[in-house]
Scaffold this motif. Structure first.
Motif, PDB file in Angstrom:
ATOM      1  N   LEU A 242       0.806  -1.218   0.000  1.00 28.12           N
ATOM      2  CA  LEU A 242       0.000   0.000   0.000  1.00 28.12           C
ATOM      3  C   LEU A 242       0.841   1.271   0.000  1.00 28.12           C
ATOM      4  CD1 LEU A 242      -2.759  -1.055   2.572  1.00 28.12           C
ATOM      5  CD2 LEU A 242      -2.972  -0.948   0.088  1.00 28.12           C
ATOM      6  N   HIS A 243       2.122   1.151  -0.231  1.00 33.20           N
ATOM      7  CA  HIS A 243       2.979   2.344  -0.221  1.00 33.20           C
ATOM      8  C   HIS A 243       2.563   3.338  -1.303  1.00 33.20           C
ATOM      9  CE1 HIS A 243       6.536   0.264   2.042  1.00 33.20           C
ATOM     10  NE2 HIS A 243       5.506   0.534   2.822  1.00 33.20           N
ATOM     11  N   ALA A 244       2.372   2.835  -2.531  1.00 31.91           N
ATOM     12  CA  ALA A 244       1.981   3.732  -3.630  1.00 31.91           C
ATOM     13  C   ALA A 244       0.614   4.354  -3.355  1.00 31.91           C
ATOM     14  CB  ALA A 244       1.975   2.965  -4.951  1.00 31.91           C
ATOM     15  N   TYR A 245      -0.326   3.563  -2.866  1.00 32.26           N
ATOM     16  CA  TYR A 245      -1.665   4.064  -2.554  1.00 32.26           C
ATOM     17  C   TYR A 245      -1.605   5.122  -1.460  1.00 32.26           C
ATOM     18  CZ  TYR A 245      -6.387   4.044  -0.575  1.00 32.26           C
ATOM     19  OH  TYR A 245      -7.602   4.416  -0.082  1.00 32.26           O
ATOM     20  N   SER A 246      -0.827   4.860  -0.410  1.00 34.10           N
ATOM     21  CA  SER A 246      -0.767   5.778   0.729  1.00 34.10           C
ATOM     22  C   SER A 246      -0.138   7.103   0.344  1.00 34.10           C
ATOM     23  CB  SER A 246       0.026   5.129   1.873  1.00 34.10           C
ATOM     24  OG  SER A 246      -0.575   3.926   2.297  1.00 34.10           O
ATOM     25  N   VAL A 247       0.961   7.063  -0.416  1.00 32.78           N
ATOM     26  CA  VAL A 247       1.642   8.315  -0.749  1.00 32.78           C
ATOM     27  C   VAL A 247       0.778   9.173  -1.667  1.00 32.78           C
ATOM     28  CG1 VAL A 247       2.905   7.482  -2.782  1.00 32.78           C
ATOM     29  CG2 VAL A 247       3.889   9.280  -1.359  1.00 32.78           C
ATOM     30  N   ARG A 248      -0.016   8.558  -2.526  1.00 24.84           N
ATOM     31  CA  ARG A 248      -0.922   9.337  -3.388  1.00 24.84           C
ATOM     32  C   ARG A 248      -2.050   9.965  -2.579  1.00 24.84           C
ATOM     33  NH1 ARG A 248       1.518   5.910  -6.813  1.00 24.84           N
ATOM     34  NH2 ARG A 248       1.660   6.446  -9.016  1.00 24.84           N
ATOM     35  N   ARG A 249      -2.631   9.199  -1.661  1.00 24.32           N
ATOM     36  CA  ARG A 249      -3.699   9.733  -0.819  1.00 24.32           C
ATOM     37  C   ARG A 249      -3.187  10.889   0.037  1.00 24.32           C
ATOM     38  NH1 ARG A 249      -8.101   7.140   1.062  1.00 24.32           N
ATOM     39  NH2 ARG A 249      -8.380   9.189   2.030  1.00 24.32           N
ATOM     40  N   LEU A 250      -2.017  10.715   0.609  1.00 27.68           N
ATOM     41  CA  LEU A 250      -1.478  11.751   1.484  1.00 27.68           C
ATOM     42  C   LEU A 250      -1.057  12.987   0.700  1.00 27.68           C
ATOM     43  CD1 LEU A 250       0.506   9.456   3.911  1.00 27.68           C
ATOM     44  CD2 LEU A 250      -1.199  11.131   4.614  1.00 27.68           C
ATOM     45  N   TYR A 251      -0.512  12.789  -0.477  1.00 29.50           N
ATOM     46  CA  TYR A 251      -0.132  13.947  -1.291  1.00 29.50           C
ATOM     47  C   TYR A 251      -1.372  14.770  -1.652  1.00 29.50           C
ATOM     48  CZ  TYR A 251       1.581  16.765  -5.173  1.00 29.50           C
ATOM     49  OH  TYR A 251       1.883  17.817  -5.999  1.00 29.50           O
ATOM     50  N   SER A 252      -2.442  14.090  -2.048  1.00 27.31           N
ATOM     51  CA  SER A 252      -3.675  14.800  -2.400  1.00 27.31           C
ATOM     52  C   SER A 252      -4.240  15.541  -1.199  1.00 27.31           C
ATOM     53  CB  SER A 252      -4.710  13.812  -2.956  1.00 27.31           C
ATOM     54  OG  SER A 252      -4.229  13.174  -4.121  1.00 27.31           O
ATOM     55  N   ALA A 253      -4.225  14.890  -0.025  1.00 25.18           N
ATOM     56  CA  ALA A 253      -4.737  15.543   1.186  1.00 25.18           C
ATOM     57  C   ALA A 253      -3.877  16.747   1.568  1.00 25.18           C
ATOM     58  CB  ALA A 253      -4.776  14.538   2.338  1.00 25.18           C
ATOM     59  N   LEU A 254      -2.565  16.623   1.411  1.00 20.38           N
ATOM     60  CA  LEU A 254      -1.676  17.731   1.751  1.00 20.38           C
ATOM     61  C   LEU A 254      -1.851  18.893   0.788  1.00 20.38           C
ATOM     62  CD1 LEU A 254       0.599  18.672   3.616  1.00 20.38           C
ATOM     63  CD2 LEU A 254       2.228  17.647   2.021  1.00 20.38           C
ATOM     64  N   ALA A 255      -2.096  18.589  -0.485  1.00 23.37           N
ATOM     65  CA  ALA A 255      -2.294  19.654  -1.465  1.00 23.37           C
ATOM     66  C   ALA A 255      -3.560  20.458  -1.168  1.00 23.37           C
ATOM     67  CB  ALA A 255      -2.359  19.059  -2.870  1.00 23.37           C
ATOM     68  N   GLU A 256      -4.554  19.825  -0.532  1.00 23.02           N
ATOM     69  CA  GLU A 256      -5.804  20.510  -0.224  1.00 23.02           C
ATOM     70  C   GLU A 256      -5.735  21.309   1.069  1.00 23.02           C
ATOM     71  OE1 GLU A 256      -8.945  17.698  -0.175  1.00 23.02           O
ATOM     72  OE2 GLU A 256      -8.736  17.147  -2.295  1.00 23.02           O
TER      73      GLU A 256
END
Length: 573
Positions: A242-256
């Protein structure tokens, strides 16, 4: 006083009050002498506690009171409530206890707030002993979360959290998250912490667990427990799939949103560890996300410059930028400039970290990739406070060299390399700890004036574009310890995959192999694969090193075994 003779008398008196009607002198709202009934019920509760025979004598009477008492007035509700307490305190039969819980469930539907509060408090007392019976009233309890009265909603929250189990965790967590969005400020911390604890205990999958924590951090990040960041980073680190999934979710949340500090800290940590996955192709489990290196760096710089960022958050962001210098393929000048700017920061922690990182860029650039490799999984053990402390130490000292024990199979394979004289039986002692804990700061390891930086590097292997170079450091605090950084570089047109480097030393030495930075050496001079060897040489004997390389290149499986006996004299004298 003989309990066996008193209890039947009290039962008979109460039975008469319940069944023979009422007199106008003693009845209240149609209930025959409720004050006397309440007092008798309280006395029966005392006499029947831990007394099997007396409890059995009361069962029929209590069932009669519970089913025939008029609940249209508060007098009847008072008698019913005392009946419920008596049923719960004595050794009553299971069916009677279910009836008592159902009475409390009906109380939850009452328009009187006091009655609902009493019901919630009573159900909270019995939820552990009669969990399945209370579980039937879960929808009504959840409805009480929306009560405008703070005391009612708090009791409903406590009971809702107590009702969460493995079978209803998804539905209950969704209800609690919905409540978290609009709950009063004084309940947000309790609600957020309760959701995190429930998710940790009953999470059906790791992905669901990660999603749940992320949503809580997004909605109420400033109200979560102190160990939420450490627990989530540990959870993500242990879920490799889930590393790829987690980093994408967190990047999107941080951008918002960069205002929720725990969320920003976890996002910065994850981007620093797995930023290379963020820039790769789309992940099947998330919507397509196209991110450029410049966007990632700009977002972390925004976190560093934000007035909302705490000093600890800036530390996470600065470390993430430094780690990206080994994960990204672009020019590192931008990262160097940011690091150098914070070398004069007023915050001492940030200043120290920036100075150490700047030293890595300059004098010890050859060790940067190995020191900033991905963090190994921190084993869970001890109390939650210890777990949070370990995880935070791992984040706040990215330069720490965390020893990892070689697998048993690898040790057995190495036994033959030097005719059964492998030195990997005992790990060398750890480096001297810094004053802040067990982590080793960069300035404590190579960045000292007496560090033997003059030890020349050594190329020990070259075949079809694959090169293996060794660099050496002898920490002055432990003269018997030698650190060897193995660096694999591939200048050919094809990637080297399944790359494994194993080592063995004579019996008088002690060897420890750290985990490599990866198992693929990219083609055309991409990011090298590095691995750290820690060798303890207490007798200062001439060092002999035997290496075994296995890898796939140009579609062929290759295995090379060779001895390195021309190590510089400075490595052992």
């Amino acid at each position: 006083m003989n309990v066996t003779t008193v209890v039947p008398q009290l039962v008979q008196i109460l039975w008469t009050l319940v069944t023979t009607g009422y007199s106008t002198e003693h009845s209240i709202s149609g209930v025959s002498d409720p004050f006397l009934q309440v007092q008798i019920l309280r006395l029966l509760r005392i006499l029947g506690r831990n007394h099997e025979e007396s409890s059995e004598t009361m069962n029929d009477l209590l069932a009669q009171v519970a089913t025939n008492t008029d609940t249209s007035r508060n007098a009847g509700n008072a008698v019913l409530f005392e009946t419920v307490l008596t049923i719960m305190d004595i050794r009553s039969v299971a069916g009677l206890r279910v009836l008592a819980v159902n009475i409390l469930g009906r109380f939850l539907l009452n328009s009187d707030k006091n009655i609902r509060y009493v019901a919630l408090t009573s159900l909270l007392r019995v939820v552990q002993s009669d969990h399945s019976a209370v579980q039937r009233h879960r929808p009504t309890v959840v409805e009480c979360l929306r009560e405008p009265d703070a005391s009612l909603s708090r009791r409903a929250l406590e009971l809702s959290l107590a009702l969460v189990n493995s079978s209803n965790v998804r539905a209950m967590t969704q209800e609690l998250q919905s409540f978290l969005e609009s709950c009063p400020p004084d309940l947000r911390a309790d609600c957020a912490s309760g959701i995190l604890l429930a998710a940790e205990r009953f999470a059906p999958t790791k992905r669901w667990h990660i999603d749940t924590i992320l949503r809580v951090l997004t909605m109420a990040g400033t109200h979560v427990r102190d160990d939420a960041v450490a627990n989530l980073t540990q959870l993500i680190g242990g879920a490799q799939e889930l590393h790829a999934y987690s980093v994408r979710r967190l990047y999107s949340a941080l951008a918002e949103d960069i205002s929720q500090q725990p969320l920003v800290q976890v996002a910065a940590w994850c981007i620093g560890e797995y930023g290379d996955l963020l820039l790769e192709g789309s992940c099947e489990e998330t919507e397509p996300l196209q991110v450029e290196e410049e966007e990632v760096l700009a977002l972390l710089e925004k976190v560093l410059q934000s007035h909302m960022s705490l000093p600890a958050t800036r530390g996470y962001a600065l470390t993430a930028l430094m780690k990206l210098s080994t994960r990204l393929r672009g020019d590192n000048n931008r990262i160097r400039q940011v690091v150098s700017v914070y070398g004069s920061c007023l915050d001492v922690e940030l200043q120290q970290r920036a100075v150490e990182y700047n030293a890595l860029f300059q004098k010890y650039d050859h060790m940067r990739a190995a020191i900033l490799e991905k963090m190994p999984l921190v084993e869970r053990g001890g109390t939650q406070d210890e777990e949070a402390k370990e995880s935070k130490e791992a984040q706040h000292s990215e330069a720490a060299l965390v020893p990892t024990e070689p697998q048993a199979s690898k040790l057995l394979d190495l036994l033959d390399l030097l005719d059964g004289t492998s030195g990997a039986a005992q790990p060398p002692p750890p480096l001297e700890p810094s004053s802040e804990g067990t982590s080793v700061h960069l300035l404590d390891l190579p960045c000292v004036s007496s560090a033997p930086a003059s030890i020349p590097n050594l190329k020990v292997f070259e075949r079809e574009g694959l090169q293996l170079n060794l660099s050496f450091v002898r920490p002055p605090g432990t003269p018997a310890l030698l650190l060897i950084m193995v660096t694999a570089i591939n200048t050919s047109e094809a990637d080297v995959t399944h790359f494994v480097c194993q080592a063995a030393v004579p019996k008088s030495f002690q060897l420890q192999l750290q985990a490599p930075s990866g198992d693929t050496v990219p083609a055309q001079g991409g990011l090298p694969v590095t691995q750290l060897l820690r060798i303890l040489n207490p007798k200062k004997a001439p060092l002999r090193l035997k290496l075994r390389l296995t890898y796939n290149h140009f579609g062929q499986s290759v295995q090379e075994i060779f001895e390195v006996n021309n190590l510089p004299v400075e490595t052992w004298q």
